[in-house]
Design a protein around this motif. Structure first.
Motif, mmCIF file in Angstrom:
data_model
loop_
_atom_site.group_PDB
_atom_site.id
_atom_site.type_symbol
_atom_site.label_atom_id
_atom_site.label_comp_id
_atom_site.label_asym_id
_atom_site.label_seq_id
_atom_site.Cartn_x
_atom_site.Cartn_y
_atom_site.Cartn_z
ATOM 1 N N GLY A 66 0.804 -1.250 0.042
ATOM 2 C CA GLY A 66 -0.084 0.148 -0.034
ATOM 3 C C GLY A 66 0.794 1.257 0.012
ATOM 4 N N ARG A 67 2.265 1.125 -0.002
ATOM 5 C CA ARG A 67 3.042 2.180 -0.214
ATOM 6 C C ARG A 67 3.016 2.974 -1.505
ATOM 7 N NH1 ARG A 67 8.588 2.894 -1.559
ATOM 8 N NH2 ARG A 67 8.679 0.754 -2.106
ATOM 9 N N ILE A 68 2.979 4.210 -1.325
ATOM 10 C CA ILE A 68 2.977 4.996 -2.721
ATOM 11 C C ILE A 68 4.293 5.111 -3.040
ATOM 12 C CG2 ILE A 68 2.372 7.446 -3.880
ATOM 13 C CD1 ILE A 68 0.120 7.501 -1.854
ATOM 14 N N VAL A 69 4.722 4.508 -4.423
ATOM 15 C CA VAL A 69 6.203 4.641 -4.810
ATOM 16 C C VAL A 69 6.370 5.597 -5.649
ATOM 17 C CG1 VAL A 69 6.359 2.192 -4.314
ATOM 18 C CG2 VAL A 69 5.549 2.938 -6.718
ATOM 19 N N TRP A 70 5.562 6.304 -6.532
ATOM 20 C CA TRP A 70 5.615 7.533 -7.212
ATOM 21 C C TRP A 70 4.350 8.372 -7.556
ATOM 22 C CZ3 TRP A 70 2.787 7.650 -11.578
ATOM 23 C CH2 TRP A 70 2.214 6.509 -12.344
ATOM 24 N N GLN A 71 4.508 9.580 -7.637
ATOM 25 C CA GLN A 71 3.310 10.315 -8.009
ATOM 26 C C GLN A 71 3.770 11.394 -9.014
ATOM 27 O OE1 GLN A 71 2.025 12.840 -4.800
ATOM 28 N NE2 GLN A 71 3.094 11.387 -3.382
ATOM 29 N N THR A 72 2.785 11.817 -9.861
ATOM 30 C CA THR A 72 3.155 12.756 -10.901
ATOM 31 C C THR A 72 2.404 14.157 -10.318
ATOM 32 O OG1 THR A 72 2.773 11.172 -12.567
ATOM 33 C CG2 THR A 72 2.690 13.354 -13.378
ATOM 34 N N PRO A 73 3.061 15.251 -10.271
ATOM 35 C CA PRO A 73 2.517 16.608 -9.888
ATOM 36 C C PRO A 73 1.415 16.971 -10.873
ATOM 37 C CG PRO A 73 5.168 16.497 -10.170
ATOM 38 C CD PRO A 73 4.792 15.263 -10.800
ATOM 39 N N ASN A 74 0.582 17.657 -10.367
ATOM 40 C CA ASN A 74 -0.736 18.137 -11.052
ATOM 41 C C ASN A 74 -0.575 19.524 -11.104
ATOM 42 O OD1 ASN A 74 -2.925 17.779 -12.190
ATOM 43 N ND2 ASN A 74 -4.328 17.474 -10.472
ATOM 44 N N PRO A 75 0.188 20.550 -11.791
ATOM 45 C CA PRO A 75 0.045 22.031 -11.633
ATOM 46 C C PRO A 75 -1.129 22.324 -12.142
ATOM 47 C CG PRO A 75 1.731 21.150 -13.022
ATOM 48 C CD PRO A 75 1.263 19.798 -12.562
ATOM 49 N N ASP A 76 -1.699 21.672 -13.169
ATOM 50 C CA ASP A 76 -2.994 22.336 -13.813
ATOM 51 C C ASP A 76 -4.112 21.960 -13.170
ATOM 52 O OD1 ASP A 76 -1.272 23.591 -15.939
ATOM 53 O OD2 ASP A 76 -1.254 21.518 -16.907
ATOM 54 N N SER A 77 -4.052 21.237 -12.181
ATOM 55 C CA SER A 77 -5.304 20.806 -11.464
ATOM 56 C C SER A 77 -6.342 19.952 -11.945
ATOM 57 C CB SER A 77 -5.925 22.027 -10.696
ATOM 58 O OG SER A 77 -5.170 22.631 -9.884
ATOM 59 N N LEU A 78 -5.769 19.059 -12.599
ATOM 60 C CA LEU A 78 -6.757 18.158 -13.685
ATOM 61 C C LEU A 78 -7.460 17.382 -12.541
ATOM 62 C CD1 LEU A 78 -4.532 17.151 -16.861
ATOM 63 C CD2 LEU A 78 -5.919 18.988 -16.397
ATOM 64 N N ARG A 79 -8.656 16.876 -12.887
ATOM 65 C CA ARG A 79 -9.309 16.187 -11.959
ATOM 66 C C ARG A 79 -9.697 14.871 -12.363
ATOM 67 N NH1 ARG A 79 -14.247 20.031 -10.276
ATOM 68 N NH2 ARG A 79 -14.686 18.400 -8.811
ATOM 69 N N MET A 80 -10.050 13.970 -11.353
ATOM 70 C CA MET A 80 -10.250 12.489 -11.669
ATOM 71 C C MET A 80 -11.883 12.694 -12.566
ATOM 72 S SD MET A 80 -11.710 9.557 -9.002
ATOM 73 C CE MET A 80 -10.202 9.870 -8.042
ATOM 74 N N SER A 81 -11.782 11.624 -13.617
ATOM 75 C CA SER A 81 -12.811 11.578 -14.381
ATOM 76 C C SER A 81 -13.448 10.180 -13.984
ATOM 77 C CB SER A 81 -12.856 11.630 -15.723
ATOM 78 O OG SER A 81 -11.798 10.401 -16.200
ATOM 79 N N HIS A 82 -14.492 9.559 -14.782
ATOM 80 C CA HIS A 82 -15.003 8.299 -14.658
ATOM 81 C C HIS A 82 -14.167 7.280 -15.328
ATOM 82 C CE1 HIS A 82 -18.201 9.902 -12.112
ATOM 83 N NE2 HIS A 82 -18.422 10.918 -13.076
ATOM 84 N N GLY A 83 -13.364 7.594 -16.079
ATOM 85 C CA GLY A 83 -12.585 6.824 -17.218
ATOM 86 C C GLY A 83 -11.526 6.383 -16.390
ATOM 87 N N SER A 84 -10.619 5.535 -17.217
ATOM 88 C CA SER A 84 -9.596 4.699 -16.628
ATOM 89 C C SER A 84 -8.453 4.916 -17.408
ATOM 90 C CB SER A 84 -9.957 3.145 -16.358
ATOM 91 O OG SER A 84 -11.088 3.020 -15.696
ATOM 92 N N ILE A 85 -7.342 4.668 -16.462
ATOM 93 C CA ILE A 85 -5.924 4.790 -17.185
ATOM 94 C C ILE A 85 -5.803 3.654 -18.274
ATOM 95 C CG2 ILE A 85 -3.312 5.048 -16.822
ATOM 96 C CD1 ILE A 85 -4.207 6.113 -13.873
ATOM 97 N N MET A 86 -5.160 4.012 -19.402
ATOM 98 C CA MET A 86 -4.769 2.883 -20.607
ATOM 99 C C MET A 86 -3.209 3.014 -20.683
ATOM 100 S SD MET A 86 -7.785 1.735 -20.959
ATOM 101 C CE MET A 86 -7.706 0.950 -22.503
ATOM 102 N N PRO A 87 -2.800 1.786 -20.704
ATOM 103 C CA PRO A 87 -1.464 1.710 -21.165
ATOM 104 C C PRO A 87 -1.429 1.619 -22.524
ATOM 105 C CG PRO A 87 -2.087 -0.428 -20.326
ATOM 106 C CD PRO A 87 -3.466 0.542 -20.247
ATOM 107 N N MET A 88 -0.262 2.375 -23.050
ATOM 108 C CA MET A 88 -0.124 2.539 -24.832
ATOM 109 C C MET A 88 1.460 2.511 -24.910
ATOM 110 S SD MET A 88 -3.072 5.159 -25.719
ATOM 111 C CE MET A 88 -4.790 5.022 -25.236
ATOM 112 N N VAL A 89 1.772 2.051 -25.966
ATOM 113 C CA VAL A 89 3.124 2.593 -26.478
ATOM 114 C C VAL A 89 3.117 3.407 -27.713
ATOM 115 C CG1 VAL A 89 5.132 1.488 -27.572
ATOM 116 C CG2 VAL A 89 3.987 -0.025 -26.183
ATOM 117 N N ILE A 90 3.654 4.757 -27.473
ATOM 118 C CA ILE A 90 3.517 5.775 -28.422
ATOM 119 C C ILE A 90 4.968 6.335 -28.817
ATOM 120 C CG2 ILE A 90 2.635 8.225 -28.799
ATOM 121 C CD1 ILE A 90 0.398 7.554 -26.640
#
Length: 239
Positions: A66-90
């Protein structure tokens, strides 16, 4: 968010996302979306990836502790939506792609710089979104908004200085591929979806669109056959 034993139901750990990542007394700092949380955490190499918004755009949580091992800063205050994170190779790089309330972003999923924000755009920013992003190939993604917001096609660009995102096209639900709740499904060169209530003459219809361009639509007609419970025929509705 909690982790429990699947047999006994005993709790291993929990994280109060509102308490940990919310910004009290600010509208954009409230974590929980209207109608509550619909996001599904993504498990990647025993790390639970999710996007709380507020103080952190995205986090990685060790499933064992349950330890948080990394986090991404959020300077633009984006908010949680109802969608989910999708892994992609771009552009050959693994990323976690998320359609938040307030914008769309890609975060590194590679060990060397995991959790680093690679790109974001606020050009596409519907008030509510539930469908998760789709990878279209050719370094492009599709994103969707609810309540008639429609959809958009976003190209991810790569240069020596990093990545950027450009909205190549966007449309309302009456003019192209859209989805209020479910994530559309890609099969071959087509994207399947059920159009929302706000989609005009094609509302609530099962449709398929070409991956290249979201305007060419075929309506699906279901027919009963003995050899298979359901099969379908497709006829063109728009050109």
């Amino acid at each position: 968010m909690m982790c429990v034993d699947p047999v006994t139901g005993n709790m291993f750990w929990s994280i109060d996302l509102e308490k940990e990542f919310g910004i009290p007394e600010t509208e954009k700092g409230r974590i929980t979306p209207d109608f509550y949380t619909g996001q599904c955490p993504l498990i990647d190499n025993d790390i639970a990836i999710l996007a709380p918004g507020g103080k952190a755009l995205m986090i990685g949580v060790d499933c064992a502790s349950g330890r948080i091992v990394w986090q991404t800063p959020n300077p633009d205050s984006l908010r949680m939506s109802h969608g989910s994170i999708m892994p992609m190779v771009i552009h050959g790089k693994r990323m976690y792609v998320y359609n938040a309330v307030g914008g769309v972003c890609g975060v590194s999923a590679e060990k060397a710089d995991i959790g680093k924000l690679m790109w974001k755009t606020t050009e596409w920013s519907p008030a509510t979104t539930a469908a998760s992003p789709l990878f279209l190939g050719n370094n492009e993604i599709a994103v969707f908004g609810s309540y008639g917001a429609g959809g958009a096609r976003i190209a991810i660009n790569s240069s020596g200085s990093g990545y950027s995102a450009t909205v190549k096209e966007q449309h309302k639900a009456t003019n192209g591929l859209a989805s209020d709740q479910q994530t559309p499904v890609i099969m071959g060169n087509y994207i399947w979806s059920v159009l929302p209530e706000n989609a005009g003459t094609l509302k609530k219809q099962l449709v398929c669109y070409k991956k290249i361009g979201f305007i060419d639509c075929c309506l699906v007609e279901w027919k009963r056959k003995q050899i298979w419970p359901w099969s379908w025929t497709i006829y063109c509705q728009r050109k």
